[in-house]
Design a protein around this motif. Structure first.
Motif, PDB file in Angstrom:
ATOM      1  N   GLU A  20      36.255  35.815 -10.134  1.00 15.03           N
ATOM      2  CA  GLU A  20      36.790  35.636 -11.488  1.00 15.03           C
ATOM      3  C   GLU A  20      38.234  36.133 -11.569  1.00 15.03           C
ATOM      4  O   GLU A  20      39.060  35.525 -12.256  1.00 15.03           O
ATOM      5  CB  GLU A  20      35.911  36.360 -12.508  1.00 15.03           C
ATOM      6  N   GLU A  21      38.550  37.197 -10.860  1.00 13.75           N
ATOM      7  CA  GLU A  21      39.931  37.693 -10.821  1.00 13.75           C
ATOM      8  C   GLU A  21      40.882  36.658 -10.217  1.00 13.75           C
ATOM      9  O   GLU A  21      42.066  36.644 -10.527  1.00 13.75           O
ATOM     10  CB  GLU A  21      40.014  38.997 -10.015  1.00 13.75           C
ATOM     11  N   GLU A  22      40.352  35.782  -9.371  1.00 10.49           N
ATOM     12  CA  GLU A  22      41.149  34.719  -8.756  1.00 10.49           C
ATOM     13  C   GLU A  22      41.151  33.444  -9.592  1.00 10.49           C
ATOM     14  O   GLU A  22      41.713  32.437  -9.180  1.00 10.49           O
ATOM     15  CB  GLU A  22      40.626  34.414  -7.350  1.00 10.49           C
ATOM     16  N   GLY A  23      40.477  33.475 -10.740  1.00 10.30           N
ATOM     17  CA  GLY A  23      40.469  32.313 -11.622  1.00 10.30           C
ATOM     18  C   GLY A  23      39.276  31.393 -11.464  1.00 10.30           C
ATOM     19  O   GLY A  23      39.201  30.349 -12.112  1.00 10.30           O
ATOM     20  N   VAL A  24      38.337  31.746 -10.602  1.00  7.33           N
ATOM     21  CA  VAL A  24      37.136  30.928 -10.417  1.00  7.33           C
ATOM     22  C   VAL A  24      36.205  31.178 -11.599  1.00  7.33           C
ATOM     23  O   VAL A  24      35.908  32.318 -11.940  1.00  7.33           O
ATOM     24  CB  VAL A  24      36.428  31.273  -9.087  1.00  7.33           C
ATOM     25  N   GLU A  25      35.759  30.094 -12.228  1.00 10.12           N
ATOM     26  CA  GLU A  25      34.858  30.187 -13.368  1.00 10.12           C
ATOM     27  C   GLU A  25      33.434  29.888 -12.920  1.00 10.12           C
ATOM     28  O   GLU A  25      33.213  29.159 -11.953  1.00 10.12           O
ATOM     29  CB  GLU A  25      35.288  29.194 -14.446  1.00 10.12           C
ATOM     30  N   PHE A  26      32.491  30.452 -13.661  1.00 11.11           N
ATOM     31  CA  PHE A  26      31.080  30.270 -13.360  1.00 11.11           C
ATOM     32  C   PHE A  26      30.422  29.443 -14.451  1.00 11.11           C
ATOM     33  O   PHE A  26      30.772  29.544 -15.618  1.00 11.11           O
ATOM     34  CB  PHE A  26      30.390  31.639 -13.235  1.00 11.11           C
ATOM     35  N   LYS A  27      29.456  28.638 -14.041  1.00 13.78           N
ATOM     36  CA  LYS A  27      28.682  27.845 -14.995  1.00 13.78           C
ATOM     37  C   LYS A  27      27.684  28.761 -15.705  1.00 13.78           C
ATOM     38  O   LYS A  27      27.496  29.912 -15.311  1.00 13.78           O
ATOM     39  CB  LYS A  27      27.948  26.717 -14.259  1.00 13.78           C
ATOM     40  N   ASP A  28      27.041  28.243 -16.735  1.00 19.49           N
ATOM     41  CA  ASP A  28      26.070  29.019 -17.503  1.00 19.49           C
ATOM     42  C   ASP A  28      24.924  29.553 -16.633  1.00 19.49           C
ATOM     43  O   ASP A  28      24.346  30.589 -16.931  1.00 19.49           O
ATOM     44  CB  ASP A  28      25.488  28.191 -18.650  1.00 19.49           C
ATOM     45  N   ASN A  29      24.610  28.848 -15.557  1.00 14.95           N
ATOM     46  CA  ASN A  29      23.517  29.287 -14.689  1.00 14.95           C
ATOM     47  C   ASN A  29      23.950  30.361 -13.681  1.00 14.95           C
ATOM     48  O   ASN A  29      23.174  30.781 -12.831  1.00 14.95           O
ATOM     49  CB  ASN A  29      22.896  28.094 -13.952  1.00 14.95           C
ATOM     50  N   GLY A  30      25.217  30.786 -13.755  1.00 16.67           N
ATOM     51  CA  GLY A  30      25.701  31.843 -12.869  1.00 16.67           C
ATOM     52  C   GLY A  30      26.257  31.365 -11.548  1.00 16.67           C
ATOM     53  O   GLY A  30      26.631  32.178 -10.700  1.00 16.67           O
ATOM     54  N   CYS A  31      26.331  30.058 -11.356  1.00 17.41           N
ATOM     55  CA  CYS A  31      26.844  29.490 -10.111  1.00 17.41           C
ATOM     56  C   CYS A  31      28.285  29.018 -10.276  1.00 17.41           C
ATOM     57  O   CYS A  31      28.701  28.632 -11.367  1.00 17.41           O
ATOM     58  CB  CYS A  31      25.991  28.296  -9.676  1.00 17.41           C
ATOM     59  N   VAL A  32      29.010  29.020  -9.185  1.00 17.02           N
ATOM     60  CA  VAL A  32      30.354  28.463  -9.162  1.00 17.02           C
ATOM     61  C   VAL A  32      30.237  26.944  -9.269  1.00 17.02           C
ATOM     62  O   VAL A  32      29.341  26.334  -8.669  1.00 17.02           O
ATOM     63  CB  VAL A  32      31.079  28.831  -7.839  1.00 17.02           C
ATOM     64  N   ASP A  33      31.115  26.325 -10.014  1.00 16.05           N
ATOM     65  CA  ASP A  33      31.156  24.863 -10.105  1.00 16.05           C
ATOM     66  C   ASP A  33      31.832  24.347  -8.836  1.00 16.05           C
ATOM     67  O   ASP A  33      33.055  24.365  -8.720  1.00 16.05           O
ATOM     68  CB  ASP A  33      31.933  24.439 -11.346  1.00 16.05           C
ATOM     69  N   LEU A  34      31.034  23.923  -7.863  1.00 18.41           N
ATOM     70  CA  LEU A  34      31.579  23.496  -6.577  1.00 18.41           C
ATOM     71  C   LEU A  34      32.443  22.247  -6.696  1.00 18.41           C
ATOM     72  O   LEU A  34      33.371  22.066  -5.922  1.00 18.41           O
ATOM     73  CB  LEU A  34      30.460  23.289  -5.559  1.00 18.41           C
ATOM     74  N   LYS A  35      32.152  21.391  -7.661  1.00 12.31           N
ATOM     75  CA  LYS A  35      32.972  20.195  -7.840  1.00 12.31           C
ATOM     76  C   LYS A  35      34.406  20.576  -8.215  1.00 12.31           C
ATOM     77  O   LYS A  35      35.346  19.863  -7.893  1.00 12.31           O
ATOM     78  CB  LYS A  35      32.371  19.276  -8.898  1.00 12.31           C
ATOM     79  N   LYS A  36      34.555  21.692  -8.871  1.00  7.46           N
ATOM     80  CA  LYS A  36      35.869  22.118  -9.345  1.00  7.46           C
ATOM     81  C   LYS A  36      36.559  23.097  -8.377  1.00  7.46           C
ATOM     82  O   LYS A  36      37.770  23.048  -8.221  1.00  7.46           O
ATOM     83  CB  LYS A  36      35.714  22.772 -10.719  1.00  7.46           C
ATOM     84  N   TYR A  37      35.782  23.971  -7.739  1.00  9.16           N
ATOM     85  CA  TYR A  37      36.401  25.075  -6.992  1.00  9.16           C
ATOM     86  C   TYR A  37      36.170  25.040  -5.480  1.00  9.16           C
ATOM     87  O   TYR A  37      36.695  25.887  -4.755  1.00  9.16           O
ATOM     88  CB  TYR A  37      35.897  26.427  -7.527  1.00  9.16           C
ATOM     89  N   GLN A  38      35.394  24.064  -4.972  1.00 14.44           N
ATOM     90  CA  GLN A  38      35.149  24.047  -3.530  1.00 14.44           C
ATOM     91  C   GLN A  38      36.411  23.677  -2.765  1.00 14.44           C
ATOM     92  O   GLN A  38      37.123  22.744  -3.132  1.00 14.44           O
ATOM     93  CB  GLN A  38      34.019  23.088  -3.165  1.00 14.44           C
ATOM     94  N   TRP A  39      36.655  24.409  -1.730  1.00 13.65           N
ATOM     95  CA  TRP A  39      37.818  24.220  -0.846  1.00 13.65           C
ATOM     96  C   TRP A  39      37.749  22.827  -0.235  1.00 13.65           C
ATOM     97  O   TRP A  39      36.779  22.443   0.382  1.00 13.65           O
ATOM     98  CB  TRP A  39      37.798  25.296   0.225  1.00 13.65           C
TER      99      TRP A  39
END
Length: 102
Positions: A81-100
């Motif tokens: 989160e400090e790097e700007g990665v947001e989490f979905k309501d289920n507590g998971c990272v949105d891989l479509k948005k943040y996956q390398w």
């Protein structure tokens, strides 16, 4: 490979992890594929769990295939989160948005 980890393999995995840009995540499986070990996502997880013995690497940027953080890594979500990665309501990272995209 036997019961002990090969140091070259450890550094190969960690060198890929080191390339993950800030604000992005990769999956264990993605790291396994990038090192030519498609079916060894668990091995990647094992290596990352011991990474502190090999130096400082951005292991907090690696999540599972669903975008979940490691249960024993208490500060992982906070660091992402400090790097700007947001989490979905289920507590998971949105891989479509943040996956390398490597």
């Amino acid at each position: 490979m036997g019961k002990t980890l090969n140091t070259d393999l450890v550094y190969e995995v960690l060198s890929v992890v080191e390339e993950i840009p800030e604000g992005c995540v990769a999956t264990y499986g993605q790291i396994a594929r990038l090192t030519g070990r498609d079916r060894n996502a668990r091995l990647v997880g094992k290596i990352l769990s011991m990474s502190e013995y090999y130096g400082q690497y951005p292991c907090h940027r690696v999540v599972n295939h669903a975008g979940r953080t490691a249960p024993a890594f208490r500060t992982q979500r906070e660091r992402l989160e400090e790097e700007g990665v947001e989490f979905k309501d289920n507590g998971c990272v949105d891989l479509k948005k943040y996956q390398w995209d490597c």
